[in-house]
Design an enzyme around this catalytic site. Structure first.
Site, PDB file in Angstrom:
ATOM      1  N   ALA A   1       0.977  -1.193   0.041  1.00 46.41           N
ATOM      2  CA  ALA A   1       0.065   0.061   0.010  1.00 46.41           C
ATOM      3  C   ALA A   1       0.998   1.209   0.186  1.00 46.41           C
ATOM      4  O   ALA A   1       2.036   1.196   0.347  1.00 46.41           O
ATOM      5  CB  ALA A   1      -0.966   0.085   1.197  1.00 46.41           C
ATOM      6  N   CYS A   2       0.415   2.393  -0.677  1.00 44.27           N
ATOM      7  CA  CYS A   2       1.039   3.559  -0.490  1.00 44.27           C
ATOM      8  C   CYS A   2       1.467   4.121   0.952  1.00 44.27           C
ATOM      9  O   CYS A   2       0.454   3.957   1.806  1.00 44.27           O
ATOM     10  CB  CYS A   2       0.037   4.458  -1.108  1.00 44.27           C
ATOM     11  SG  CYS A   2       0.722   6.230  -1.219  1.00 44.27           S
ATOM     12  N   PRO A   3       2.568   4.550   1.172  1.00 42.87           N
ATOM     13  CA  PRO A   3       3.497   4.897   0.298  1.00 42.87           C
ATOM     14  C   PRO A   3       4.657   3.666   0.298  1.00 42.87           C
ATOM     15  O   PRO A   3       5.851   4.171  -0.239  1.00 42.87           O
ATOM     16  CB  PRO A   3       4.083   5.922   0.979  1.00 42.87           C
ATOM     17  CG  PRO A   3       4.068   5.823   2.405  1.00 42.87           C
ATOM     18  CD  PRO A   3       2.647   5.093   2.692  1.00 42.87           C
TER      19      PRO A   3
ATOM     20  N   ASN B   1       0.149  -0.252  -7.353  1.00 44.49           N
ATOM     21  CA  ASN B   1      -0.480   0.909  -6.509  1.00 44.49           C
ATOM     22  C   ASN B   1      -0.727   2.029  -7.616  1.00 44.49           C
ATOM     23  O   ASN B   1       0.115   2.544  -7.806  1.00 44.49           O
ATOM     24  CB  ASN B   1       0.094   1.215  -5.289  1.00 44.49           C
ATOM     25  CG  ASN B   1      -0.503   2.207  -4.315  1.00 44.49           C
ATOM     26  OD1 ASN B   1      -0.801   3.177  -4.566  1.00 44.49           O
ATOM     27  ND2 ASN B   1      -1.141   1.597  -3.400  1.00 44.49           N
TER      28      ASN B   1
ATOM     29  N   ARG C   1       3.687  14.560   1.085  1.00 47.25           N
ATOM     30  CA  ARG C   1       2.531  15.172   2.234  1.00 47.25           C
ATOM     31  C   ARG C   1       3.226  14.851   3.401  1.00 47.25           C
ATOM     32  O   ARG C   1       4.234  14.027   3.596  1.00 47.25           O
ATOM     33  CB  ARG C   1       1.361  14.553   1.618  1.00 47.25           C
ATOM     34  CG  ARG C   1       1.386  12.775   1.648  1.00 47.25           C
ATOM     35  CD  ARG C   1       0.127  12.437   1.339  1.00 47.25           C
ATOM     36  NE  ARG C   1       0.100  10.826   1.375  1.00 47.25           N
ATOM     37  CZ  ARG C   1       0.173  10.302   0.023  1.00 47.25           C
ATOM     38  NH1 ARG C   1       0.608  10.554  -1.113  1.00 47.25           N
ATOM     39  NH2 ARG C   1       0.536   9.085   0.203  1.00 47.25           N
TER      40      ARG C   1
END
Lengths: 78, 380
Positions: free
Chosen positions: A16-18, A43, B195
């Site tokens: 999954a991100c990141p 992703n 971010r």
């Protein structure tokens, strides 16, 4: 199909991100200048994350290859 | 024949699972049909979230320690020893002090270790609150710190408690304000990607709060080196920051034994993210930080996953199909100051939606910290 021969492949499919971007950053951290890392990611976010980071860090995104269930990014360390 | 379950690691995941199995398999344990062994390399269970409060003088590290033998059901064999070898072919573990031990079911809950040495200068130049000694050292430094540049740098992910870096800068901001020092202290937060948090929903919520409070942000900042003499931290992206006090979230890894056993890279076990079964070996589960599921390395995750593994193991031991699965459930309180907190709950399918910060949620977090020991006992 690209004919670029990567020095290392990082398979981040399923992460999954990141995760994929961090896996790429980790591989670049340990690579020599000029080395090419191939990142495999499924992703969606990687399509924007990887190019943005490569540009920010001054590394070159040599190619992006679309596979059936993943994308391959070829990044050359500056 | 007695079925042997061995759990390695006496943190949240291992302790909750041991107690869950003691309850779920009580009759079989009493009859000697099953043995459950919990292995830990020390006699204590450590509740790490306490460390966030130590630098601000609100908790002592001792508040986060209890003896495992007081937390774990008597029906569980507790072995204080260090595992030195995992042989998944022979289904056997080697130890530093005692004899080898075979298993029928192995659960790895060995957690995270800090790897500051991966960034030159970081161990010498930076403080952290991700260990007991780190938290107390930072407390001494923070109490003396009345002016200058405070840099909080998230050096790598995954790391324990993804919300904790945000919590630290929110708490530091409020703490310095309350002491009348905020105008003399600059706070900068760095994060490796574009971010302020790995989860976009939490990042979108946190960023405006940081901007409102004057917390400077450096994104795409992957620390490459720290110069403790010059008091600078430099990123792979070419940014250099001056600091007077550097607080880092050091790089994390699992334990080397996992990689040596061929179970996954960097000490994390590759698992099916729903069943938590290891991809590379039979009869092996991993949970908590140890399991590479992509969900946060958080106590709530280990807690929920322990319940899933407990149900699956009980089914397997009874000769029934294991049907329990983990849905990615994560629950976190996020401190937004010294007396306010938010709250998130999410899973693989549903993203987080942070609640508006309130005093009530802050007190809920503190209340949970106190009642955590009921969780470790398997009661909550």
């Amino acid at each position: 199909m690209t004919d670029i021969e990567p020095d290392k492949t990082v398979d981040a499919r399923g992460a999954a991100c990141p995760g994929p971007l961090m896996d790429l950053i980790g591989a670049i951290r340990g690579a020599d200048s000029g080395a090419v890392i191939r990142l495999l990611s499924d992703n969606e976010q990687s399509r924007t994350d990887v190019p943005e980071w490569a540009e920010e860090a001054g590394n070159e995104l040599l190619a992006v290859e679309e596979g059936d269930d993943h994308t391959a990014f070829y990044v050359e360390k500056a | 024949m007695t079925e042997r379950v061995v759990i390695v690691g006496g943190g949240t995941g291992g302790s909750v699972l041991a107690n869950d199995l003691a309850d779920r398999l009580e009759s079989k344990l009493d009859a000697g049909d099953v043995e459950v062994t919990l292995v830990n390399d020390g006699p204590d269970h450590v509740y790490k979230p306490v460390w966030l409060y130590v630098p601000f003088g609100q908790r002592e590290t001792a508040d986060g320690r209890r003896r495992l033998d007081e937390l774990v059901d008597d029906a569980v064999d507790l072995r204080i020893d260090r595992v030195t070898d995992i042989d998944t072919e022979a289904e056997q573990l080697g130890f530093s002090d005692g004899p080898t031990m075979g298993y029928d079911h192995l659960v790895l809950a060995t957690g995270s270790t800090l790897r500051p040495e991966r960034v030159p200068g970081l161990a010498e130049g930076g403080y952290n609150y991700y260990s007991e000694s780190g938290a107390t050292d930072l407390r001494e430094e923070l109490l003396e710190f009345t002016e200058g540049e405070l840099v909080l740098s998230v050096v790598g992910t995954p790391h324990m408690c993804p919300a904790a870096p945000l919590e630290f800068v929110f708490m530091a901001d409020d703490w310095f304000r309350q002491r009348g020092l905020r105008e003399d202290v600059d706070i900068t937060y760095t994060y490796p990607i574009q971010r302020v948090h790995g989860n976009p929903h939490i990042a979108e919520w946190a960023r405006p709060i940081m901007d409102e409070r004057g917390i400077e942000v450096e994104t795409f900042f992957n620390a490459e080196s720290v110069d403790p003499e010059a008091e600078t931290i430099t990123s792979m992206e070419g940014t250099e920051l001056d600091y007077d006090l550097l607080v880092s979230i050091p790089p994390h890894g699992g334990i080397d034994l996992i990689e040596e056993a061929g179970l996954g890279d960097d000490g994390w076990v590759d698992v099916n993210k729903h069943t938590l079964e290891a991809e590379a070996a039979e009869n092996v589960y991993a949970l908590g930080d140890t399991a590479a599921t992509g969900v946060p390395n958080a106590g709530s995750v280990a807690h929920y996953q322990a319940g899933v593994v407990g149900r699956r193991l009980a089914s397997e031991i009874r000769g029934r199909p294991a049907t329990a699965t983990y849905d990615g459930k994560t629950l976190c309180f996020i401190e937004t100051g010294m007396d306010a907190a938010s709250y998130v709950e999410f899973d693989y399918e549903n993203p987080p939606a942070p609640a508006p910060p309130s005093r009530k949620l802050h007190w809920s977090k503190l209340a949970y910290n106190e009642s955590y020991w009921l969780t470790a006992r398997g009661l909550l």
